[in-house]
Design an enzyme around this catalytic site. Structure first.
Site, PDB file in Angstrom:
ATOM      1  N   ARG A  77       1.002  -1.253  -0.131  1.00 45.72           N
ATOM      2  CA  ARG A  77      -0.048  -0.052   0.035  1.00 45.72           C
ATOM      3  C   ARG A  77       0.963   1.314  -0.182  1.00 45.72           C
ATOM      4  NH1 ARG A  77      -2.857   2.594   4.812  1.00 45.72           N
ATOM      5  NH2 ARG A  77      -4.014   4.663   3.644  1.00 45.72           N
ATOM      6  N   HIS A 121      -2.857  10.981   1.319  1.00 47.19           N
ATOM      7  CA  HIS A 121      -2.511  10.702   2.615  1.00 47.19           C
ATOM      8  C   HIS A 121      -1.745  11.790   3.195  1.00 47.19           C
ATOM      9  CE1 HIS A 121      -1.153   7.192   5.078  1.00 47.19           C
ATOM     10  NE2 HIS A 121      -0.677   8.021   5.693  1.00 47.19           N
ATOM     11  N   GLU A 166      -7.256   8.345   6.815  1.00 51.73           N
ATOM     12  CA  GLU A 166      -7.478   8.658   8.131  1.00 51.73           C
ATOM     13  C   GLU A 166      -8.085  10.225   7.881  1.00 51.73           C
ATOM     14  OE1 GLU A 166      -4.504   8.056  10.853  1.00 51.73           O
ATOM     15  OE2 GLU A 166      -4.491   5.887  10.847  1.00 51.73           O
ATOM     16  N   TYR A 296      -4.637   0.439  15.430  1.00 49.25           N
ATOM     17  CA  TYR A 296      -3.600   0.620  16.252  1.00 49.25           C
ATOM     18  C   TYR A 296      -3.917   0.391  17.576  1.00 49.25           C
ATOM     19  CZ  TYR A 296      -0.625   2.362  12.130  1.00 49.25           C
ATOM     20  OH  TYR A 296       0.018   2.470  11.026  1.00 49.25           O
ATOM     21  N   GLU A 353      -3.749  -0.667   7.808  1.00 49.61           N
ATOM     22  CA  GLU A 353      -2.637  -0.502   8.730  1.00 49.61           C
ATOM     23  C   GLU A 353      -2.899  -1.082  10.104  1.00 49.61           C
ATOM     24  OE1 GLU A 353      -1.033   3.705   9.116  1.00 49.61           O
ATOM     25  OE2 GLU A 353      -1.702   4.359   7.359  1.00 49.61           O
TER      26      GLU A 353
HETATM   27  C1  NOJ Z   1      -1.421   6.311  10.680  1.00 51.82           C
HETATM   28  C2  NOJ Z   1      -1.087   7.014   9.255  1.00 51.82           C
HETATM   29  O1  NOJ Z   1      -1.766   6.784   8.294  1.00 51.82           O
HETATM   30  C3  NOJ Z   1       0.342   6.898   9.131  1.00 51.82           C
HETATM   31  O2  NOJ Z   1       0.608   7.853   8.410  1.00 51.82           O
HETATM   32  C4  NOJ Z   1       1.322   6.996  10.488  1.00 51.82           C
HETATM   33  O3  NOJ Z   1       2.502   6.778  10.218  1.00 51.82           O
HETATM   34  C5  NOJ Z   1       1.229   5.850  11.267  1.00 51.82           C
HETATM   35  N1  NOJ Z   1      -0.417   5.888  11.533  1.00 51.82           N
HETATM   36  C6  NOJ Z   1       1.773   5.647  12.572  1.00 51.82           C
HETATM   37  O4  NOJ Z   1       1.463   6.684  13.416  1.00 51.82           O
END
Ligand code: NOJ
Length: 447
Positions: A77, A121, A166, A296, A353
């Site tokens: 990706r 992004h 995001e 996350y 992610e």
């Molecule tokens: C989400 C984001 O999409 C990415 O750009 C970032 O580096 C990671 N989280 C880790 O924080």
């Protein structure tokens, strides 16, 4: 041994994004992005680091893709930098930008790696920000043209598209909470409007793929919806989590997946609801092929006496990665997809992610023994497997990130890669987690 196997054809990959790895921030006609500008304001980014060189992927992509192949990575990706294609956001096209991504995509494919392309992004062209950025409708309109341009240019080879990454990070955090570019502190009404414009951009991105992407092209959005994890997995708390996931994400995913600004949205936003024009909702909620989730962490929730959700504060000492926002909650990987399925009946989900940021330091022999990352990702995958087993329609998983890179406000201090980047030499070294993940991908099971 009772193998923890994933479904056949499960997609395994890694992820990264243009502004975090490419560098070449002002090369070959690329325009300034809001992050290029923001990083230059002293004190905004740790160490006053900027994105000028990053991992120099702009020049080193052939070696990076060769390394990916060695590690058995078959899906990657990436994102396209809008200001590389339209340096001013709209208007004149930069052919050198198109040429670059043509070379890059061809190189990936030659290494047997499938591209999953994110259109946006966070690297908004600064020139658009100067004209109001996400506060103004001209930004989604310019995005629509940009999306159409890249789908037409690369759609013969790119079959998986992600419109936005995001939303929260370039709407509320950027225009309401000051902590992302442009760093403003506007009121609720403006913030809600930035969300609406982001949703519109998503809709226009979907439209571009439908019209120009070819028959087998797939498109979805990636969001970092806030995931409420029922603190006790019993009926009342699960019900409370179902209510919480809507409330917590009412401005972002709810309008897309419900196909309207619901009564709940209006109750929660009141007189600050976004202005909506005729046709907007249809655009925003046009069907997509999958829903992308960046997972996350999460929050814990329990049911109050009346059944409504209560979000629990974290006690001090709750375990985190070295990035303190990253509270270690592997069950978010179970509950995120599960709640999205039960509340919105989404037919297909990709984890776009997942990972963990640590201050990795090589040993004397140069190895990077990131046992913490391996451990957390493994726990997350156990929960992902449990979720699939319980009916969540998860079709793939992308580990963030292929290599350490520019971690936004944290500059180069937090490392999320499974490959270590030595920023003084630009040497990449696979960490222990990379060797572990290679086996997971190859065997399609936990190892
Ligand atoms: C989400 C984001 O999409 C990415 O750009 C970032 O580096 C990671 N989280 C880790 O924080």
């Amino acid at each position: 041994m009772n193998a923890i196997k994933f479904p056949p054809n499960f997609i395994w990959g890694t992820a990264a994004a243009a502004p975090q790895i490419e560098g070449a921030a002002f090369l070959d006609g690329k325009g300034e992005s809001v992050w290029d500008r923001f990083a230059r304001i002293p004190g905004k980014v740790v160490g006053d680091a900027n994105l000028d060189v990053a991992c120099d992927h702009y020049h080193r992509y052939p070696d990076d893709f060769a390394l990916m192949r060695e590690l058995g990575i078959k899906h990657y990706r990436l994102s396209i930098a809008w200001p590389r294609i339209f340096p001013q956001g709209d208007g004149e096209l930069n052919q050198a930008g198109i040429d670059f991504y043509n070379r890059l995509i061809d190189c990936m494919l030659a290494e047997g790696i499938q591209p999953w392309v994110t259109m946006f992004h966070w690297d908004l062209p600064q020139a658009l920000e100067d004209r109001g950025g996400w506060r103004e409708r001209l930004t989604p309109e310019a995005f629509g043209v940009y999306a159409e341009t890249i789908v037409k240019a690369f759609g013969d080879r790119v079959k998986h598209w992600i419109t936005l990454n995001e939303m929260r990070c370039f709407t509320i955090l950027a225009y309401g909470d000051t902590i992302r570019p442009p760093g403003l502190n506007e009121g609720e009404k403006v913030v809600n409007q930035t969300y609406h414009h982001a949703l519109l951009a998503h809709g226009l991105g979907v439209q571009a793929v439908r019209q120009h992407g070819g028959e087998n092209a797939q498109v979805g959005i990636t969001d970092d919806c806030i995931i409420p994890v029922p603190v006790i997995e019993t009926e009342p708390h699960i019900k409370a989590a179902e209510q919480a996931i809507r409330e917590l994400n009412i401005r972002s995913i709810d309008p897309i997946l419900k196909g309207e600004y619901t009564e709940l949205y209006h109750t929660l936003t009141g007189e600050n609801a976004a202005n909506v024009e005729p046709g907007d909702i249809e655009l925003i909620s046009a069907p997509t092929d999958f829903f992308g989730m960046n997972i996350y962490t999460g929050v814990y929730v329990r049911a109050k006496e009346d059944g409504s959700p209560e979000i629990l504060p974290f006690p001090s000492g709750y375990p985190t990665a070295d990035a303190p926002w990253l509270k270690l909650i592997p069950q978010a990987m179970y509950w995120g997809p599960k709640l999205i399925k039960s509340v919105y009946d989404v037919p297909s989900i990709y984890i776009t992610e997942s990972g963990a940021g640590y201050d990795d330091v090589p040993t004397e022999t140069g190895e990077i023994l990131d046992l913490h990352r391996r451990q957390y990702v493994r726990q997350c995958l156990m929960e992902l497997h449990r979720s699939i087993g319980d009916g969540s329609p998860i079709e793939g998983y992308f580990l963030w990130s292929f290599m350490d890179n520019f971690e936004w406000l944290d500059g180069y201090t937090k490392r999320f890669g499974i490959c270590y980047t030595d920023y003084s030499t630009q040497k990449r070294t696979p960490k222990l987690s990379a060797h572990w993940y290679k086996e997971v991908m190859q065997q399609n099971q936990l190892v």
